[in-house]
Design an enzyme around this catalytic site. Structure first.
Site, PDB file in Angstrom:
ATOM      1  N   GLY A  24     -59.685  68.731 -48.402  1.00  0.00           N
ATOM      2  CA  GLY A  24     -60.585  68.706 -46.866  1.00  0.00           C
ATOM      3  C   GLY A  24     -61.084  69.750 -46.813  1.00  0.00           C
ATOM      4  O   GLY A  24     -60.789  70.881 -46.895  1.00  0.00           O
ATOM      5  N   ARG A  66     -62.068  65.050 -53.044  1.00  0.00           N
ATOM      6  CA  ARG A  66     -60.681  64.826 -53.744  1.00  0.00           C
ATOM      7  C   ARG A  66     -60.818  64.296 -55.180  1.00  0.00           C
ATOM      8  O   ARG A  66     -61.066  63.105 -55.022  1.00  0.00           O
ATOM      9  CB  ARG A  66     -59.884  64.436 -52.705  1.00  0.00           C
ATOM     10  CG  ARG A  66     -59.172  64.884 -51.752  1.00  0.00           C
ATOM     11  CD  ARG A  66     -58.304  64.506 -50.779  1.00  0.00           C
ATOM     12  NE  ARG A  66     -57.657  65.454 -49.652  1.00  0.00           N
ATOM     13  CZ  ARG A  66     -58.149  65.217 -48.412  1.00  0.00           C
ATOM     14  NH1 ARG A  66     -58.937  64.255 -48.171  1.00  0.00           N
ATOM     15  NH2 ARG A  66     -57.660  66.321 -47.779  1.00  0.00           N
ATOM     16  N   ASP A 103     -53.288  72.585 -51.383  1.00  0.00           N
ATOM     17  CA  ASP A 103     -52.492  72.305 -52.308  1.00  0.00           C
ATOM     18  C   ASP A 103     -52.859  71.613 -53.424  1.00  0.00           C
ATOM     19  O   ASP A 103     -52.392  71.872 -54.825  1.00  0.00           O
ATOM     20  CB  ASP A 103     -50.929  72.003 -51.789  1.00  0.00           C
ATOM     21  CG  ASP A 103     -51.096  70.724 -50.821  1.00  0.00           C
ATOM     22  OD1 ASP A 103     -52.417  70.162 -50.928  1.00  0.00           O
ATOM     23  OD2 ASP A 103     -50.246  70.009 -50.459  1.00  0.00           O
ATOM     24  N   THR A 130     -57.702  75.421 -45.855  1.00  0.00           N
ATOM     25  CA  THR A 130     -57.346  73.995 -45.393  1.00  0.00           C
ATOM     26  C   THR A 130     -56.776  74.229 -43.944  1.00  0.00           C
ATOM     27  O   THR A 130     -56.403  75.268 -43.467  1.00  0.00           O
ATOM     28  CB  THR A 130     -55.931  73.486 -46.043  1.00  0.00           C
ATOM     29  OG1 THR A 130     -55.386  72.302 -45.303  1.00  0.00           O
ATOM     30  CG2 THR A 130     -55.225  74.555 -46.307  1.00  0.00           C
ATOM     31  N   ASP A 164     -54.547  72.891 -42.381  1.00  0.00           N
ATOM     32  CA  ASP A 164     -53.145  72.432 -42.324  1.00  0.00           C
ATOM     33  C   ASP A 164     -52.297  73.731 -42.049  1.00  0.00           C
ATOM     34  O   ASP A 164     -51.145  73.624 -41.670  1.00  0.00           O
ATOM     35  CB  ASP A 164     -52.680  71.540 -43.524  1.00  0.00           C
ATOM     36  CG  ASP A 164     -53.320  70.217 -43.490  1.00  0.00           C
ATOM     37  OD1 ASP A 164     -53.666  69.666 -42.167  1.00  0.00           O
ATOM     38  OD2 ASP A 164     -53.195  69.467 -44.377  1.00  0.00           O
ATOM     39  N   ASP A 190     -50.326  75.030 -44.412  1.00  0.00           N
ATOM     40  CA  ASP A 190     -49.071  74.661 -45.203  1.00  0.00           C
ATOM     41  C   ASP A 190     -48.902  75.384 -46.614  1.00  0.00           C
ATOM     42  O   ASP A 190     -48.570  74.514 -47.449  1.00  0.00           O
ATOM     43  CB  ASP A 190     -49.209  73.165 -45.247  1.00  0.00           C
ATOM     44  CG  ASP A 190     -50.306  72.799 -46.129  1.00  0.00           C
ATOM     45  OD1 ASP A 190     -51.404  73.497 -46.392  1.00  0.00           O
ATOM     46  OD2 ASP A 190     -50.610  71.390 -46.584  1.00  0.00           O
ATOM     47  N   ARG A 215     -55.301  67.427 -20.138  1.00  0.00           N
ATOM     48  CA  ARG A 215     -54.616  67.588 -19.325  1.00  0.00           C
ATOM     49  C   ARG A 215     -54.981  67.337 -17.730  1.00  0.00           C
ATOM     50  O   ARG A 215     -54.433  67.058 -16.882  1.00  0.00           O
ATOM     51  CB  ARG A 215     -54.224  69.073 -19.578  1.00  0.00           C
ATOM     52  CG  ARG A 215     -53.165  69.534 -18.500  1.00  0.00           C
ATOM     53  CD  ARG A 215     -51.467  68.929 -18.636  1.00  0.00           C
ATOM     54  NE  ARG A 215     -50.744  69.701 -19.436  1.00  0.00           N
ATOM     55  CZ  ARG A 215     -49.373  69.343 -19.847  1.00  0.00           C
ATOM     56  NH1 ARG A 215     -49.036  68.427 -19.035  1.00  0.00           N
ATOM     57  NH2 ARG A 215     -48.728  69.949 -20.772  1.00  0.00           N
ATOM     58  N   ARG A 256     -50.725  65.502 -42.278  1.00  0.00           N
ATOM     59  CA  ARG A 256     -50.039  64.292 -43.107  1.00  0.00           C
ATOM     60  C   ARG A 256     -48.797  64.668 -43.323  1.00  0.00           C
ATOM     61  O   ARG A 256     -47.767  64.161 -43.297  1.00  0.00           O
ATOM     62  CB  ARG A 256     -50.987  63.866 -43.981  1.00  0.00           C
ATOM     63  CG  ARG A 256     -50.946  62.377 -44.349  1.00  0.00           C
ATOM     64  CD  ARG A 256     -51.836  61.896 -45.317  1.00  0.00           C
ATOM     65  NE  ARG A 256     -52.758  62.960 -45.917  1.00  0.00           N
ATOM     66  CZ  ARG A 256     -53.940  62.489 -46.293  1.00  0.00           C
ATOM     67  NH1 ARG A 256     -54.456  61.603 -46.004  1.00  0.00           N
ATOM     68  NH2 ARG A 256     -54.440  63.503 -47.102  1.00  0.00           N
ATOM     69  N   ALA A 259     -47.298  71.702 -24.055  1.00  0.00           N
ATOM     70  CA  ALA A 259     -46.891  70.227 -24.379  1.00  0.00           C
ATOM     71  C   ALA A 259     -45.001  69.946 -23.897  1.00  0.00           C
ATOM     72  O   ALA A 259     -44.297  70.808 -24.071  1.00  0.00           O
ATOM     73  CB  ALA A 259     -47.001  70.010 -25.807  1.00  0.00           C
ATOM     74  N   LYS A 274     -43.245  65.864 -12.292  1.00  0.00           N
ATOM     75  CA  LYS A 274     -44.362  66.614 -13.253  1.00  0.00           C
ATOM     76  C   LYS A 274     -45.423  65.554 -13.167  1.00  0.00           C
ATOM     77  O   LYS A 274     -45.317  64.211 -12.934  1.00  0.00           O
ATOM     78  CB  LYS A 274     -43.993  66.742 -14.639  1.00  0.00           C
ATOM     79  CG  LYS A 274     -43.210  67.804 -14.957  1.00  0.00           C
ATOM     80  CD  LYS A 274     -43.249  68.003 -16.636  1.00  0.00           C
ATOM     81  CE  LYS A 274     -42.404  69.211 -17.018  1.00  0.00           C
ATOM     82  NZ  LYS A 274     -42.505  69.762 -18.184  1.00  0.00           N
TER      83      LYS A 274
END
Ligand code: F6P
Length: 322
Positions: free
Chosen positions: A11, A72, A103, A126, A128, A130, A155, A172, A187, A214
Protein backbone atom coordinates in the site's frame (compact mmCIF):
# COMPACT_ATOMS: atom_id res chain seq x y z
CA UNK A 1 28.90 -1.00 -4.77
CA UNK A 2 28.40 0.93 -7.99
CA UNK A 3 24.74 0.74 -8.91
CA UNK A 4 21.66 0.52 -6.71
CA UNK A 5 17.94 0.12 -7.42
CA UNK A 6 14.99 1.28 -5.36
CA UNK A 7 11.29 0.51 -5.42
CA UNK A 8 8.08 1.07 -3.50
CA UNK A 9 5.78 -1.82 -2.73
CA UNK A 10 2.52 -2.70 -0.93
CA UNK A 11 0.00 0.00 0.00
CA UNK A 12 1.36 3.45 -0.82
CA UNK A 13 1.94 5.93 1.98
CA UNK A 14 2.54 9.67 2.17
CA UNK A 15 6.29 10.26 2.43
CA UNK A 16 7.26 7.58 -0.08
CA UNK A 17 8.12 10.25 -2.65
CA UNK A 18 10.20 12.17 -0.12
CA UNK A 19 12.01 8.92 0.59
CA UNK A 20 12.61 8.17 -3.11
CA UNK A 21 14.14 11.63 -3.38
CA UNK A 22 16.38 10.99 -0.38
CA UNK A 23 17.62 7.61 -1.67
CA UNK A 24 18.28 8.97 -5.17
CA UNK A 25 20.05 12.12 -4.03
CA UNK A 26 22.17 10.40 -1.39
CA UNK A 27 23.04 7.67 -3.88
CA UNK A 28 24.25 10.28 -6.35
CA UNK A 29 26.05 12.16 -3.56
CA UNK A 30 27.95 8.91 -2.89
CA UNK A 31 28.86 8.49 -6.60
CA UNK A 32 26.42 5.64 -7.14
CA UNK A 33 24.34 5.05 -10.21
CA UNK A 34 20.67 4.87 -9.16
CA UNK A 35 17.73 3.30 -10.97
CA UNK A 36 14.09 3.10 -9.98
CA UNK A 37 11.99 -0.03 -10.42
CA UNK A 38 8.39 0.65 -11.44
CA UNK A 39 5.45 -1.15 -9.75
CA UNK A 40 7.41 -2.88 -6.98
CA UNK A 41 8.28 -6.56 -7.29
CA UNK A 42 6.14 -6.83 -10.43
CA UNK A 43 8.43 -4.36 -12.19
CA UNK A 44 11.47 -6.20 -10.87
CA UNK A 45 10.21 -9.39 -12.53
CA UNK A 46 9.52 -7.56 -15.77
CA UNK A 47 12.73 -5.54 -15.75
CA UNK A 48 11.01 -2.15 -15.60
CA UNK A 49 14.00 -0.05 -14.59
CA UNK A 50 14.24 3.70 -15.07
CA UNK A 51 17.36 5.82 -14.62
CA UNK A 52 17.09 8.32 -11.78
CA UNK A 53 19.05 11.55 -11.65
CA UNK A 54 18.81 14.44 -9.27
CA UNK A 55 16.28 16.24 -11.48
CA UNK A 56 14.01 13.19 -11.68
CA UNK A 57 13.12 13.66 -8.00
CA UNK A 58 12.67 17.44 -8.07
CA UNK A 59 9.38 18.77 -6.77
CA UNK A 60 8.17 15.52 -5.25
CA UNK A 61 9.04 15.88 -1.55
CA UNK A 62 5.59 17.35 -0.85
CA UNK A 63 3.57 14.92 -2.94
CA UNK A 64 1.60 11.94 -1.64
CA UNK A 65 1.63 8.60 -3.47
CA UNK A 66 4.74 7.26 -5.17
CA UNK A 67 6.18 8.27 -8.54
CA UNK A 68 7.56 4.72 -8.88
CA UNK A 69 4.02 3.29 -8.51
CA UNK A 70 3.38 0.29 -6.33
CA UNK A 71 1.84 -3.16 -6.39
CA UNK A 72 1.21 -6.22 -4.29
CA UNK A 73 2.87 -8.96 -6.33
CA UNK A 74 1.66 -12.55 -6.05
CA UNK A 75 4.06 -13.60 -8.83
CA UNK A 76 7.12 -12.60 -6.82
CA UNK A 77 6.18 -15.14 -4.16
CA UNK A 78 6.64 -18.00 -6.66
CA UNK A 79 10.00 -19.64 -7.45
CA UNK A 80 9.65 -18.67 -11.13
CA UNK A 81 8.85 -15.04 -10.25
CA UNK A 82 11.91 -14.74 -8.02
CA UNK A 83 14.16 -16.30 -10.64
CA UNK A 84 12.92 -13.78 -13.20
CA UNK A 85 13.44 -10.93 -10.75
CA UNK A 86 17.01 -12.09 -10.04
CA UNK A 87 17.74 -12.26 -13.77
CA UNK A 88 16.44 -8.72 -14.23
CA UNK A 89 18.60 -7.41 -11.38
CA UNK A 90 21.68 -9.16 -12.79
CA UNK A 91 21.02 -7.93 -16.35
CA UNK A 92 20.87 -4.41 -14.96
CA UNK A 93 24.08 -4.94 -12.89
CA UNK A 94 22.38 -4.03 -9.63
CA UNK A 95 24.66 -4.32 -6.58
CA UNK A 96 22.11 -3.42 -3.91
CA UNK A 97 18.39 -2.73 -3.52
CA UNK A 98 16.40 -0.33 -1.33
CA UNK A 99 12.86 -1.57 -0.71
CA UNK A 100 10.32 0.93 0.63
CA UNK A 101 7.24 -0.86 1.92
CA UNK A 102 5.60 -2.80 4.71
CA UNK A 103 5.63 -6.31 6.14
CA UNK A 104 4.74 -8.04 2.83
CA UNK A 105 7.64 -6.26 1.13
CA UNK A 106 10.15 -7.42 3.73
CA UNK A 107 8.79 -10.97 3.82
CA UNK A 108 9.31 -11.05 0.05
CA UNK A 109 12.92 -9.88 0.47
CA UNK A 110 13.63 -12.57 3.08
CA UNK A 111 12.31 -15.30 0.76
CA UNK A 112 14.27 -13.91 -2.18
CA UNK A 113 17.52 -13.76 -0.22
CA UNK A 114 17.18 -17.43 0.75
CA UNK A 115 17.98 -18.30 -2.87
CA UNK A 116 19.61 -15.22 -4.38
CA UNK A 117 22.50 -13.12 -3.21
CA UNK A 118 21.56 -9.47 -3.72
CA UNK A 119 21.76 -7.14 -0.68
CA UNK A 120 18.40 -5.64 0.28
CA UNK A 121 17.83 -2.81 2.75
CA UNK A 122 14.28 -1.89 3.77
CA UNK A 123 12.57 1.34 4.71
CA UNK A 124 9.26 1.11 6.60
CA UNK A 125 6.68 2.71 4.28
CA UNK A 126 3.13 2.02 5.41
CA UNK A 127 0.39 4.05 7.07
CA UNK A 128 -0.27 1.17 9.49
CA UNK A 129 2.66 1.70 11.92
CA UNK A 130 2.80 -2.03 12.46
CA UNK A 131 6.52 -2.82 12.19
CA UNK A 132 8.94 -3.57 15.01
CA UNK A 133 12.20 -1.61 14.97
CA UNK A 134 10.85 1.87 14.35
CA UNK A 135 8.74 4.22 16.45
CA UNK A 136 6.91 5.38 13.33
CA UNK A 137 6.52 4.14 9.78
CA UNK A 138 6.45 6.53 6.83
CA UNK A 139 2.99 7.90 6.23
CA UNK A 140 1.53 7.09 9.62
CA UNK A 141 1.76 10.66 10.91
CA UNK A 142 0.07 12.02 7.79
CA UNK A 143 -2.64 9.36 7.91
CA UNK A 144 -3.56 9.98 11.55
CA UNK A 145 -3.71 13.70 10.92
CA UNK A 146 -6.04 13.08 7.97
CA UNK A 147 -8.26 11.01 10.26
CA UNK A 148 -8.21 13.66 12.98
CA UNK A 149 -9.19 16.39 10.52
CA UNK A 150 -12.08 14.31 9.20
CA UNK A 151 -13.36 13.20 12.60
CA UNK A 152 -13.22 16.73 14.01
CA UNK A 153 -15.64 17.65 11.22
CA UNK A 154 -17.82 14.67 11.99
CA UNK A 155 -17.85 15.73 15.66
CA UNK A 156 -19.30 19.12 14.67
CA UNK A 157 -22.27 17.61 12.89
CA UNK A 158 -22.63 14.83 15.46
CA UNK A 159 -22.90 17.38 18.25
CA UNK A 160 -25.42 19.48 16.33
CA UNK A 161 -27.72 16.48 15.90
CA UNK A 162 -27.00 14.71 19.20
CA UNK A 163 -25.79 11.70 17.26
CA UNK A 164 -23.66 8.65 17.80
CA UNK A 165 -21.12 8.03 15.00
CA UNK A 166 -19.13 4.94 14.18
CA UNK A 167 -16.09 5.93 12.14
CA UNK A 168 -14.13 3.18 10.43
CA UNK A 169 -10.43 3.79 9.84
CA UNK A 170 -7.81 1.68 8.04
CA UNK A 171 -5.91 -1.13 9.72
CA UNK A 172 -6.68 -4.68 8.65
CA UNK A 173 -4.34 -6.20 11.22
CA UNK A 174 -3.15 -3.19 13.16
CA UNK A 175 -4.95 -0.73 15.43
CA UNK A 176 -2.33 2.03 15.59
CA UNK A 177 -4.25 4.44 13.35
CA UNK A 178 -7.45 3.85 15.36
CA UNK A 179 -5.71 4.19 18.71
CA UNK A 180 -3.77 7.40 18.14
CA UNK A 181 -6.46 9.16 16.14
CA UNK A 182 -9.07 7.96 18.64
CA UNK A 183 -7.20 9.53 21.54
CA UNK A 184 -6.73 12.74 19.52
CA UNK A 185 -10.42 13.17 18.73
CA UNK A 186 -11.59 12.26 22.23
CA UNK A 187 -13.37 9.12 21.03
CA UNK A 188 -15.83 7.53 23.42
CA UNK A 189 -14.52 4.09 22.43
CA UNK A 190 -11.80 2.63 20.19
CA UNK A 191 -12.08 -0.88 18.72
CA UNK A 192 -8.96 -2.49 17.28
CA UNK A 193 -7.92 -5.89 15.86
CA UNK A 194 -5.40 -6.56 18.65
CA UNK A 195 -8.03 -6.65 21.42
CA UNK A 196 -11.29 -8.52 21.87
CA UNK A 197 -14.46 -6.54 21.22
CA UNK A 198 -17.01 -6.87 24.03
CA UNK A 199 -20.26 -5.47 22.63
CA UNK A 200 -21.90 -5.43 26.09
CA UNK A 201 -19.07 -3.23 27.42
CA UNK A 202 -19.33 -0.91 24.45
CA UNK A 203 -23.09 -0.58 24.93
CA UNK A 204 -22.63 0.10 28.65
CA UNK A 205 -20.06 2.84 27.87
CA UNK A 206 -22.36 4.46 25.33
CA UNK A 207 -25.36 4.29 27.67
CA UNK A 208 -23.36 5.95 30.41
CA UNK A 209 -22.38 8.75 28.04
CA UNK A 210 -25.97 9.19 26.92
CA UNK A 211 -27.20 9.41 30.52
CA UNK A 212 -24.50 11.97 31.21
CA UNK A 213 -26.12 14.00 28.42
CA UNK A 214 -23.15 13.89 26.08
CA UNK A 215 -24.23 15.75 22.97
CA UNK A 216 -22.29 13.50 20.64
CA UNK A 217 -20.41 10.24 20.78
CA UNK A 218 -17.76 8.85 18.47
CA UNK A 219 -16.59 5.27 18.26
CA UNK A 220 -13.45 4.70 16.18
CA UNK A 221 -13.40 1.24 14.62
CA UNK A 222 -10.34 -0.21 12.88
CA UNK A 223 -11.37 -2.06 9.71
CA UNK A 224 -9.87 -5.33 10.99
CA UNK A 225 -11.70 -5.22 14.32
CA UNK A 226 -12.92 -8.74 15.08
CA UNK A 227 -16.70 -8.15 15.05
CA UNK A 228 -16.54 -7.08 11.40
CA UNK A 229 -16.08 -3.31 11.12
CA UNK A 230 -18.13 -0.18 11.73
CA UNK A 231 -21.37 -1.20 9.95
CA UNK A 232 -21.51 -4.48 11.82
CA UNK A 233 -20.82 -2.86 15.20
CA UNK A 234 -23.42 -0.15 14.55
CA UNK A 235 -26.00 -2.82 13.76
CA UNK A 236 -25.29 -4.69 17.00
CA UNK A 237 -25.39 -1.52 19.08
CA UNK A 238 -28.58 -0.22 17.45
CA UNK A 239 -30.46 -3.37 18.45
CA UNK A 240 -29.86 -2.48 22.10
CA UNK A 241 -29.90 1.31 21.97
CA UNK A 242 -32.94 1.89 19.80
CA UNK A 243 -33.40 5.50 20.92
CA UNK A 244 -30.02 6.69 19.68
CA UNK A 245 -29.67 8.37 16.33
CA UNK A 246 -26.62 6.66 14.81
CA UNK A 247 -24.58 7.06 11.64
CA UNK A 248 -21.60 5.27 10.11
CA UNK A 249 -18.70 6.84 8.18
CA UNK A 250 -15.99 4.77 6.48
CA UNK A 251 -12.99 6.99 5.80
CA UNK A 252 -11.30 4.55 3.40
CA UNK A 253 -8.46 5.43 1.06
CA UNK A 254 -8.54 9.15 1.82
CA UNK A 255 -6.19 8.06 4.63
CA UNK A 256 -3.53 6.89 2.19
CA UNK A 257 -3.18 10.09 0.17
CA UNK A 258 -2.30 13.71 0.71
CA UNK A 259 0.78 15.84 1.26
CA UNK A 260 3.06 14.28 3.86
CA UNK A 261 3.39 16.11 7.17
CA UNK A 262 6.70 17.71 8.16
CA UNK A 263 7.39 14.71 10.45
CA UNK A 264 6.91 12.25 7.58
CA UNK A 265 9.12 14.27 5.23
CA UNK A 266 11.95 14.47 7.76
CA UNK A 267 11.61 10.78 8.63
CA UNK A 268 11.65 9.89 4.92
CA UNK A 269 14.77 11.97 4.39
CA UNK A 270 16.63 10.47 7.36
CA UNK A 271 15.70 6.88 6.52
CA UNK A 272 16.50 7.33 2.82
CA UNK A 273 20.01 8.63 3.50
CA UNK A 274 20.59 5.94 6.16
CA UNK A 275 19.50 3.19 3.75
CA UNK A 276 22.10 4.16 1.15
CA UNK A 277 24.78 4.46 3.82
CA UNK A 278 23.80 1.03 5.17
CA UNK A 279 24.25 -0.57 1.75
CA UNK A 280 27.62 1.14 1.37
CA UNK A 281 28.69 -0.27 4.74
CA UNK A 282 27.80 -3.77 3.56
CA UNK A 283 24.61 -4.15 5.65
CA UNK A 284 21.82 -6.30 4.20
CA UNK A 285 18.43 -7.83 4.99
CA UNK A 286 17.70 -5.16 7.55
CA UNK A 287 15.04 -2.52 7.94
CA UNK A 288 16.20 0.98 8.79
CA UNK A 289 14.09 2.54 11.53
CA UNK A 290 14.11 5.41 13.94
CA UNK A 291 13.80 4.63 17.66
CA UNK A 292 14.09 7.39 20.28
CA UNK A 293 15.28 9.73 17.54
CA UNK A 294 18.20 7.45 16.60
CA UNK A 295 18.64 5.43 13.41
CA UNK A 296 18.59 1.70 14.05
CA UNK A 297 18.74 -1.54 12.07
CA UNK A 298 16.39 -4.49 12.51
CA UNK A 299 16.65 -7.78 10.60
CA UNK A 300 13.63 -8.12 8.27
CA UNK A 301 12.54 -11.26 10.06
CA UNK A 302 12.26 -9.36 13.37
CA UNK A 303 10.68 -6.24 11.88
CA UNK A 304 7.66 -8.23 10.65
CA UNK A 305 7.05 -10.12 13.89
CA UNK A 306 3.59 -9.83 15.39
CA UNK A 307 2.59 -6.24 15.97
CA UNK A 308 2.35 -5.21 19.63
CA UNK A 309 -0.06 -2.46 20.59
CA UNK A 310 0.91 0.13 23.21
CA UNK A 311 -1.07 -0.98 26.30
CA UNK A 312 -0.52 2.33 28.01
CA UNK A 313 -2.21 4.23 25.18
CA UNK A 314 -5.17 1.86 25.44
CA UNK A 315 -5.38 2.63 29.15
CA UNK A 316 -5.15 6.37 28.54
CA UNK A 317 -7.94 6.18 25.95
CA UNK A 318 -10.17 4.41 28.44
CA UNK A 319 -9.46 6.81 31.33
CA UNK A 320 -10.13 9.87 29.20
CA UNK A 321 -13.33 8.68 27.59
CA UNK A 322 -15.46 8.64 30.79
O1 F6P B 1 -1.29 -1.45 4.31
C1 F6P B 1 -1.97 -0.26 4.33
C2 F6P B 1 -3.45 -0.44 4.16
O2 F6P B 1 -3.95 0.85 3.89
C3 F6P B 1 -4.19 -1.09 5.31
O3 F6P B 1 -4.45 -0.23 6.40
C4 F6P B 1 -5.45 -1.52 4.62
O4 F6P B 1 -6.05 -2.55 5.33
C5 F6P B 1 -4.96 -1.95 3.27
O5 F6P B 1 -3.77 -1.26 3.05
C6 F6P B 1 -5.92 -1.72 2.14
O6 F6P B 1 -5.36 -2.21 0.97
P1 F6P B 1 -5.94 -1.99 -0.50
O7 F6P B 1 -5.67 -0.58 -0.88
O8 F6P B 1 -5.19 -2.96 -1.33
O9 F6P B 1 -7.40 -2.26 -0.40
Amino acid sequence: MKKIALFTSGGDSPGMNACIRAVVRSGIYNQLEVVGIMHGYEGMIEGKFIPMDSGSVSGIIQRGGTILKTARSKRFMTAEGMKQAYRSLKNENIDGVVAIGGDGTFRGAVEFNKSYDVPFIGIPGTIDNDLAGTDFTLGFDTAINTVVEAVDKIRDTAASHDRLFFVEVMGRDAGSIALLSGISVGAEAILIPETKTYIENLIATLKKGWHRNKTSMIVIVAEGEEAGGAYKIAELVKKELTGMDTRVTVLGHIQRGGNPTCNDRVLASRLGVAAVEALLKGRREEMIGQVNNEICYTPFANAVKEHVINENLLRIAEILSI
